[in-house]
Design an enzyme around this catalytic site. Structure first.
Site, short mmCIF file in Angstrom:
data_model
loop_
_atom_site.label_atom_id
_atom_site.label_comp_id
_atom_site.label_asym_id
_atom_site.label_seq_id
_atom_site.Cartn_x
_atom_site.Cartn_y
_atom_site.Cartn_z
N HIS A 36 -21.21 3.37 -20.75
CA HIS A 36 -20.57 3.82 -19.51
C HIS A 36 -20.10 2.61 -18.71
O HIS A 36 -20.92 1.80 -18.29
CB HIS A 36 -21.55 4.62 -18.65
CG HIS A 36 -22.02 5.88 -19.30
ND1 HIS A 36 -23.18 6.52 -18.92
CD2 HIS A 36 -21.48 6.65 -20.29
CE1 HIS A 36 -23.33 7.62 -19.66
NE2 HIS A 36 -22.33 7.71 -20.49
N ASP A 90 -26.91 11.79 -20.78
CA ASP A 90 -25.79 11.73 -21.72
C ASP A 90 -26.25 11.07 -23.03
O ASP A 90 -26.84 10.00 -23.01
CB ASP A 90 -24.63 10.94 -21.11
CG ASP A 90 -23.39 10.96 -21.98
OD1 ASP A 90 -23.14 12.00 -22.64
OD2 ASP A 90 -22.65 9.95 -22.01
N SER A 131 -25.99 3.21 -20.99
CA SER A 131 -25.41 3.29 -19.65
C SER A 131 -25.97 2.13 -18.83
O SER A 131 -25.87 0.98 -19.26
CB SER A 131 -25.71 4.66 -19.01
OG SER A 131 -25.06 4.78 -17.77
#
Length: 353
Positions: free
Chosen positions: A200, A296, A174
């Protein structure tokens, strides 16, 4: 954050009166954040920064007198402060926004087009405040060091030949991940096993990111499309706003690109990718979780480990944001913790003929 913790000082820079107020309201809505000022251009921002150094800055790209990218470059030289780009991301300025990652921005947030209901508004407030809190933890100097390494990277004349066999490599990242992924891929030879990546990123960026990597790496790098095959020498990057799922078996696998509900508030989600690799590829996979905010991918990496895959988490010192690897480490989802600089060599050694 408890009452004894210091509030995160935030500076909002945007030339639109309406969005300045909107972003200021978002910051003021969170008890952990403190709005230290708003600025309509870079010069007013500098005046505020000279008086109070913010912990995080939200920055628009399109501004009068000095554009956001120029300001970002100057800021990083003088005050390496975490910056979140908050901009109306259009077809025309995506390349510019992607460049912002490379100039030091920690994250990019798309300005909301429709805020007709209070629900929409509070959802955006919550999303932005979460990003600001994550960015406040970012190691900006580590990001600068990484960018310097990438800018001065020289390709070795002969990269080792690896055996491709029937394994795949799954990577999740991310905030800070764009530079970390580039760092790894540029050091890998073109005959690596197939690689699948969830990073992401807002919609529209993943194609530009894949194209950029494809131009500078020995590997073929593509934004994934439904039914693309995972084959040696190919890297598939999950498209923004869609999940990527690996299906099939180790000798013959492909990806499905789906628009099911966000997971951990993300689409694409690293957990979705890792869970699919755990169920279809099992022990014939390597899972790597890199820098990023939030959790995540942590549970997905654990599922991969439990299915027999070899799992790696990036270490704290080399992470730009030590969120996702930390959450994975808390779950003991890793077989090994490595600094970013050792991950390419680890992969090459694993598959070397």
């Amino acid at each position: 954050m408890n009452s004894h913790s210091k509030k995160i000082k935030v500076l909002v820079i945007d030339d639109s009166v309406i969005f300045r107020r909107l972003l200021a309201n978002a910051v003021e809505s969170d008890v952990d954040l403190e709005l230290i000022g708003t600025a309509s251009d870079a010069f007013k921002a500098v005046e505020i920064i000279e008086q109070i150094l913010p912990d995080v800055i939200t920055l628009d790209i399109e501004m009068p007198q000095m554009d956001g990218l120029t300001f970002l470059s100057k800021l990083m030289k003088q005050h390496p402060i975490p910056v979140i780009i908050v901009s109306s991301i259009t077809e025309g300025n995506r390349e510019i926004c992607l460049d912002a990652y490379h100039r030091g921005a920690i994250d990019i947030v798309n300005k909301p087009l429709k805020l007709k209901s209070n629900n929409n508004l509070y959802e955006f407030y919550s999303f932005l405040c979460e990003k600001i809190k994550g960015a406040s933890q970012a190691n900006v100097r580590q990001k600068q060091k990484l960018i310097f390494d990438l800018d001065n990277f020289r390709t070795e004349k002969a990269k080792p030949i690896v055996s491709t066999y029937d394994e795949i490599i799954a990577i999740g990242a991310s905030a800070g991940g764009t530079t970390a992924i580039e760092y790894i891929l540029r050091r890998l030879p073109k005959d690596m096993p197939g690689i699948v990546i969830t990073q992401h990123m807002p919609q529209g960026f993943t194609k530009l990111f894949a194209n950029r990597l494809n131009d500078i790496c020995d590997l073929e790098v593509l934004e994934a499309q439904d039914n693309d095959q995972v084959i040696p020498g190919r890297v598939l990057i999950a498209p923004g706003n869609k999940h990527m799922v690996v299906v099939g078996n180790p000798r013959q696998c492909r990806v499905n690109v789906v628009e099911t509900e966000p997971v951990n508030r993300h689409r694409p989600s690293v957990d979705v990718l890792f869970d699919s690799v755990a169920s279809s590829i099992k022990q014939k996979a390597v899972g790597i979780i890199l820098t990023g905010m939030g959790a995540d991918g942590a549970k997905g990496l654990l599922n991969m480990k439990n299915a027999g895959a070899y799992t790696v988490a990036q270490d704290k010192e080399s992470s730009i944001v030590y969120g996702m690897p930390y959450q994975a480490a808390l779950l003991n989802a890793h077989e090994k913790i490595l600094p970013l600089s050792e991950i390419p060599d680890f992969l090459i050694r694993r598959y070397k003929k």
